[in-house]
Design a protein around this motif. Structure first.
Motif, PDB file in Angstrom:
ATOM      1  N   PHE A  43       0.840  -1.201   0.000  1.00 58.69           N
ATOM      2  CA  PHE A  43       0.000   0.000   0.000  1.00 58.69           C
ATOM      3  C   PHE A  43       0.875   1.252   0.000  1.00 58.69           C
ATOM      4  O   PHE A  43       0.653   2.188  -0.776  1.00 58.69           O
ATOM      5  CB  PHE A  43      -0.914  -0.022   1.225  1.00 58.69           C
ATOM      6  N   GLY A  44       1.890   1.277   0.861  1.00 60.95           N
ATOM      7  CA  GLY A  44       2.784   2.433   0.903  1.00 60.95           C
ATOM      8  C   GLY A  44       3.599   2.567  -0.366  1.00 60.95           C
ATOM      9  O   GLY A  44       3.750   3.671  -0.918  1.00 60.95           O
ATOM     10  N   ALA A  45       4.128   1.449  -0.864  1.00 63.84           N
ATOM     11  CA  ALA A  45       4.967   1.487  -2.066  1.00 63.84           C
ATOM     12  C   ALA A  45       4.203   1.970  -3.285  1.00 63.84           C
ATOM     13  O   ALA A  45       4.775   2.587  -4.190  1.00 63.84           O
ATOM     14  CB  ALA A  45       5.545   0.095  -2.326  1.00 63.84           C
ATOM     15  N   ALA A  46       2.882   1.706  -3.329  1.00 63.70           N
ATOM     16  CA  ALA A  46       2.062   2.148  -4.457  1.00 63.70           C
ATOM     17  C   ALA A  46       2.060   3.667  -4.587  1.00 63.70           C
ATOM     18  O   ALA A  46       1.888   4.207  -5.677  1.00 63.70           O
ATOM     19  CB  ALA A  46       0.626   1.641  -4.302  1.00 63.70           C
ATOM     20  N   PHE A  47       2.260   4.367  -3.470  1.00 66.31           N
ATOM     21  CA  PHE A  47       2.294   5.833  -3.496  1.00 66.31           C
ATOM     22  C   PHE A  47       3.711   6.352  -3.751  1.00 66.31           C
ATOM     23  O   PHE A  47       3.885   7.513  -4.125  1.00 66.31           O
ATOM     24  CB  PHE A  47       1.757   6.397  -2.179  1.00 66.31           C
ATOM     25  N   VAL A  48       4.722   5.499  -3.550  1.00 63.80           N
ATOM     26  CA  VAL A  48       6.104   5.920  -3.743  1.00 63.80           C
ATOM     27  C   VAL A  48       6.518   5.843  -5.212  1.00 63.80           C
ATOM     28  O   VAL A  48       7.052   6.815  -5.776  1.00 63.80           O
ATOM     29  CB  VAL A  48       7.065   5.056  -2.891  1.00 63.80           C
ATOM     30  N   MET A  49       6.261   4.711  -5.843  1.00 56.31           N
ATOM     31  CA  MET A  49       6.792   4.474  -7.185  1.00 56.31           C
ATOM     32  C   MET A  49       6.343   5.508  -8.216  1.00 56.31           C
ATOM     33  O   MET A  49       7.177   6.090  -8.911  1.00 56.31           O
ATOM     34  CB  MET A  49       6.435   3.058  -7.642  1.00 56.31           C
ATOM     35  N   PRO A  50       5.031   5.784  -8.373  1.00 51.00           N
ATOM     36  CA  PRO A  50       4.639   6.777  -9.372  1.00 51.00           C
ATOM     37  C   PRO A  50       5.173   8.169  -9.048  1.00 51.00           C
ATOM     38  O   PRO A  50       5.540   8.927  -9.946  1.00 51.00           O
ATOM     39  CB  PRO A  50       3.106   6.753  -9.340  1.00 51.00           C
TER      40      PRO A  50
END
Length: 542
Positions: free
Chosen positions: A133-140
């Motif tokens: 969930f957190g990584a989904a906001f980091v990558m883009p």
């Protein structure tokens, strides 16, 4: 042809500077922070790849996770990550990429700390989902910020360096994981993320500017909801198929078909919406569609191989987690060396030729696994990994540039989300499809060698090589030795079949990019960009 009149030249509009000077001056520092943020996510996944054998061990060494639970520890992250990438990219464009980036890193750090304290496979799967969930906001957000602090002519170089940081994560992750597993308990591979997250949060707060779409338009809640539901159903069905090694099962077909139908509804809705979440017409550009297809195909091929190579190196070859990590260094080194320089090769030969050759190198590296056995020299393994890394380094930067420069700058979050969504869906497909092929072939080969195993343990013994080796250990060194040899032979045979399947997918990718990517880069042609000027970034350190 007459020359342009002096008056026409005099009245030609001068190009507006898109980026404030204060931000332009510190753009390379900003890129360093973005790489640091990306490194956290990549490093964690590469650490987990070398730790699967340890986590599968009974307590206190591990938590006794089965192969299915190990796959879900990886896939729960992937499921949430892939399902939310597109929405996270849209939120970044709307409310600000820096805010989204800080939020994602913070959630990822909390998830890492909780995963480290997991007392059961179920808890680990849950906290890995929170990390996703957190990584989904980091990558883009990392790629979107990059596109907004670099001018168009420097973007290929910056993206090459950004992609090279993936190689750095691939190198550091297994080595760090191996060192931690030799000296600490298995949870340390997640706990190590926490201090890195704290440093990243401080650096981002100080250096990274905020940016957003100046005219985001109306919210498209229907489109957002359809994208989340469609992607989650599709990825879940794919993962479930890999878990069962059967894609005809009802619990596999229903979510896959349902996901595809919902995504078709998403496309239909976006085409007719007056305020679509994403402009579907971008997919009409052959170069754009070929680039996202190439991303999906190369990660389909590579993610499946990455999963089984950890078992090959540790379960068959007997290498430790640290030794396995060191063997992957050539793959990472090749990416770090060549990815930042890929733009120079593209400028000379064109994206089509460079990416086609890159795909062929990846296919050759994957096909080489079909020749590996229990005694393949270490230098051959290193050479194959280096070839794979070299191929990757000449694919990812050009196709990422093609995707990101096809969209207006203010839609950078959406573009980055598309790039990462196709990568994640391709990777999930690779693990599920190639994992099911590996499992099916292994089970077929090992079943004939389970005669000495008690009837009640035969089903478990045939699940995976780790399960077979665990049963063989219980049988004792004499009775178990033939079963160990049979397990190694069955796994190598299954690996050969899976590797050839991976290579075939990479060849399809070579065909796609060879037919549809442009022959020459257009970055230096001076063509006007069909995008609105980017508003000034929020000043930092006022």
């Amino acid at each position: 042809m007459s020359a342009p009149s002096p008056s026409a030249s005099a009245h030609a509009p001068a190009p507006e500077p898109r980026i404030p000077e204060a931000i332009h001056r510190r753009r390379w520092w900003i890129l360093t922070v973005l790489m640091f943020s990306l490194l956290i996510v990549v490093l964690d996944n590469s650490i987990l790849n070398v730790a699967v054998k340890t986590i599968a061990s009974p307590a206190p060494t591990g938590i006794g996770a089965t192969q299915s639970e190990l796959e879900w520890a990886i896939n729960s992250y992937t499921l949430v990550f892939a399902g939310l990438l597109f929405t996270a990219g849209l939120l970044g464009d709307r409310i600000g990429r820096k805010k989204v980036l800080l939020f994602g890193i913070l959630v990822f750090g909390i998830g890492s700390a909780l995963a480290a304290m997991s007392a059961s496979p179920g808890e680990l799967i849950t906290w890995r989902a929170l990390m996703g969930f957190g990584a989904a906001f980091v990558m883009p957000a990392t790629l979107a910020v990059l596109m907004n602090v670099f001018e168009r002519d420097e973007q290929p170089k910056a993206i090459g360096i950004w992609a090279g940081s993936v190689g750095l994560g691939i190198a550091i992750g297994p080595i760090t994981g191996g060192l931690l597993l030799e000296h600490f308990w298995w949870g340390s591979i997640f706990l190590v993320n926490v201090p890195v997250v704290i440093l990243a949060l401080v650096a981002m707060a100080i250096l990274v500017p905020d940016s957003r779409d100046p005219k985001p338009g109306k919210v498209d809640p229907v489109g957002v909801a359809l994208s989340i539901v469609g992607l989650v159903l599709l990825v879940y069905g794919i993962i479930r198929g890999g878990e069962l090694a059967d894609f005809t099962d009802t619990t596999v077909l229903l979510p896959i078909v349902g996901g595809l139908l919902v995504l078709a509804g998403f496309v239909w809705h976006e085409k007719r919406s007056s305020h679509p979440a994403i402009d579907i017409t971008y997919f009409r550009k052959p170069a754009f569609s070929a680039a996202v297809a190439a991303i999906a195909l190369v990660f389909f091929a590579l993610m499946g191989v990455t999963f089984f190579s950890a078992f090959y190196l540790q379960s068959v070859r007997g290498y430790s987690a640290l030794q396995s990590g060191l063997l992957i260094v050539p793959l990472a080194a090749a990416q770090m060396i060549f990815a930042p320089r890929a733009r120079l090769v593209v400028d000379r030969f064109g994206a089509r030729a460079v990416c086609t050759v890159g795909m062929l190198l990846v296919a050759a590296g994957l096909a080489s696994f079909a020749l590996f056995d229990a005694g393949t020299p270490v230098w051959v393994l290193c050479l194959v990994f280096f070839v794979q890394g070299t191929g990757m380094a000449h694919i990812m930067p050009p196709v990422t540039v093609a995707v990101m420069q096809a969209l207006p700058r203010e839609k950078a979050g959406s573009g980055s989300a598309i790039n990462n969504t196709f990568r994640q869906v391709g990777g999930a497909l690779g693990i599920a499809v190639l994992g099911s092929v590996l499992s099916a072939v292994y089970r077929g080969d090992i079943e004939g060698h389970l005669g000495a195993v008690p009837a009640g343990a035969r089903a478990v013994a045939g699940e995976s090589i780790e399960a077979t080796l665990g049963v063989a250990e219980k049988l004792g060194p004499v009775a178990g030795k033939p079963l160990v040899a049979a397990a190694h032979d069955a796994f190598i045979s299954a690996m050969h079949v899976t590797a050839l399947g991976s290579a075939a997918v990479a060849l399809i990718g070579a065909l796609v990019v060879g037919l549809y990517l442009p022959g020459r880069t257009r970055a230096a042609t001076g063509e006007p960009e069909d995008q609105a000027p980017q508003p000034a970034e929020e000043p930092v350190g006022r």
